[in-house]
Motif scaffolding. Structure first.
Motif, PDB file in Angstrom:
ATOM      1  N   ALA A   1       0.835  -1.209   0.000  1.00 50.17           N
ATOM      2  CA  ALA A   1       0.000   0.000   0.000  1.00 50.17           C
ATOM      3  C   ALA A   1       0.869   1.258   0.000  1.00 50.17           C
ATOM      4  O   ALA A   1       0.544   2.241  -0.669  1.00 50.17           O
ATOM      5  CB  ALA A   1      -0.936  -0.008   1.209  1.00 50.17           C
ATOM      6  N   PHE A   2       1.973   1.217   0.740  1.00 48.69           N
ATOM      7  CA  PHE A   2       2.887   2.360   0.760  1.00 48.69           C
ATOM      8  C   PHE A   2       3.470   2.604  -0.629  1.00 48.69           C
ATOM      9  O   PHE A   2       3.495   3.732  -1.112  1.00 48.69           O
ATOM     10  CB  PHE A   2       4.009   2.131   1.775  1.00 48.69           C
ATOM     11  CG  PHE A   2       5.106   3.143   1.688  1.00 48.69           C
ATOM     12  CD1 PHE A   2       4.908   4.433   2.136  1.00 48.69           C
ATOM     13  CD2 PHE A   2       6.329   2.820   1.124  1.00 48.69           C
ATOM     14  CE1 PHE A   2       5.915   5.386   2.036  1.00 48.69           C
ATOM     15  CE2 PHE A   2       7.335   3.753   1.023  1.00 48.69           C
ATOM     16  CZ  PHE A   2       7.125   5.038   1.481  1.00 48.69           C
TER      17      PHE A   2
ATOM     18  N   HIS B   1       3.051   6.138  -6.115  1.00 49.91           N
ATOM     19  CA  HIS B   1       2.646   6.381  -7.488  1.00 49.91           C
ATOM     20  C   HIS B   1       1.627   7.512  -7.555  1.00 49.91           C
ATOM     21  O   HIS B   1       1.666   8.344  -8.451  1.00 49.91           O
ATOM     22  CB  HIS B   1       2.081   5.111  -8.111  1.00 49.91           C
ATOM     23  CG  HIS B   1       1.646   5.286  -9.533  1.00 49.91           C
ATOM     24  ND1 HIS B   1       2.547   5.458 -10.557  1.00 49.91           N
ATOM     25  CD2 HIS B   1       0.418   5.339 -10.088  1.00 49.91           C
ATOM     26  CE1 HIS B   1       1.879   5.609 -11.691  1.00 49.91           C
ATOM     27  NE2 HIS B   1       0.589   5.536 -11.430  1.00 49.91           N
ATOM     28  N   ASN B   2       0.735   7.560  -6.568  1.00 50.64           N
ATOM     29  CA  ASN B   2      -0.305   8.589  -6.541  1.00 50.64           C
ATOM     30  C   ASN B   2       0.260   9.967  -6.201  1.00 50.64           C
ATOM     31  O   ASN B   2      -0.330  10.979  -6.539  1.00 50.64           O
ATOM     32  CB  ASN B   2      -1.385   8.216  -5.532  1.00 50.64           C
ATOM     33  CG  ASN B   2      -2.133   6.965  -5.951  1.00 50.64           C
ATOM     34  OD1 ASN B   2      -2.219   6.649  -7.128  1.00 50.64           O
ATOM     35  ND2 ASN B   2      -2.664   6.246  -4.975  1.00 50.64           N
ATOM     36  N   GLU B   3       1.418  10.022  -5.511  1.00 49.45           N
ATOM     37  CA  GLU B   3       2.022  11.303  -5.137  1.00 49.45           C
ATOM     38  C   GLU B   3       2.857  11.895  -6.259  1.00 49.45           C
ATOM     39  O   GLU B   3       3.142  13.083  -6.251  1.00 49.45           O
ATOM     40  CB  GLU B   3       2.906  11.106  -3.906  1.00 49.45           C
ATOM     41  CG  GLU B   3       2.128  10.816  -2.648  1.00 49.45           C
ATOM     42  CD  GLU B   3       3.049  10.627  -1.466  1.00 49.45           C
ATOM     43  OE1 GLU B   3       4.266  10.862  -1.589  1.00 49.45           O
ATOM     44  OE2 GLU B   3       2.544  10.245  -0.404  1.00 49.45           O
ATOM     45  N   THR B   4       3.262  11.088  -7.214  1.00 47.41           N
ATOM     46  CA  THR B   4       4.124  11.558  -8.288  1.00 47.41           C
ATOM     47  C   THR B   4       3.316  12.428  -9.258  1.00 47.41           C
ATOM     48  O   THR B   4       2.308  11.988  -9.785  1.00 47.41           O
ATOM     49  CB  THR B   4       4.730  10.360  -9.053  1.00 47.41           C
ATOM     50  OG1 THR B   4       5.384   9.515  -8.116  1.00 47.41           O
ATOM     51  CG2 THR B   4       5.705  10.829 -10.112  1.00 47.41           C
TER      52      THR B   4
END
Length: 70
Positions: free
Chosen positions: A58-59, A64-67
């Protein structure tokens, strides 16, 4: 012929900070910092901290979502 499952055949459910660091290719200190900040969830067993393999995944998925998109 035995149907017993060998320990090496079982998936690793919990990882130490050192093992998680090896998987992520970062230092152990950074893993502890991520756990302390709440970015990487962990569980406590007695005096030890362990990271569930699902929380490690999950981390990584959250990275990927923060990039930002190019």
């Amino acid at each position: 012929m035995s149907n017993a499952i060998e320990p090496t055949q079982l998936p690793r459910l919990l990882l130490t900070a050192e093992q998680a660091a090896e998987v992520l290719q970062i230092c152990r200190t950074k893993v502890y910092a991520l756990m302390g900040s709440g970015h990487l969830r962990s569980v406590q067993i007695g005096r030890s901290r362990r990271i569930r393999s699902s929380d490690l995944q999950a981390f990584v998925d959250s990275l990927h979502n923060e990039t930002p998109a190019a």
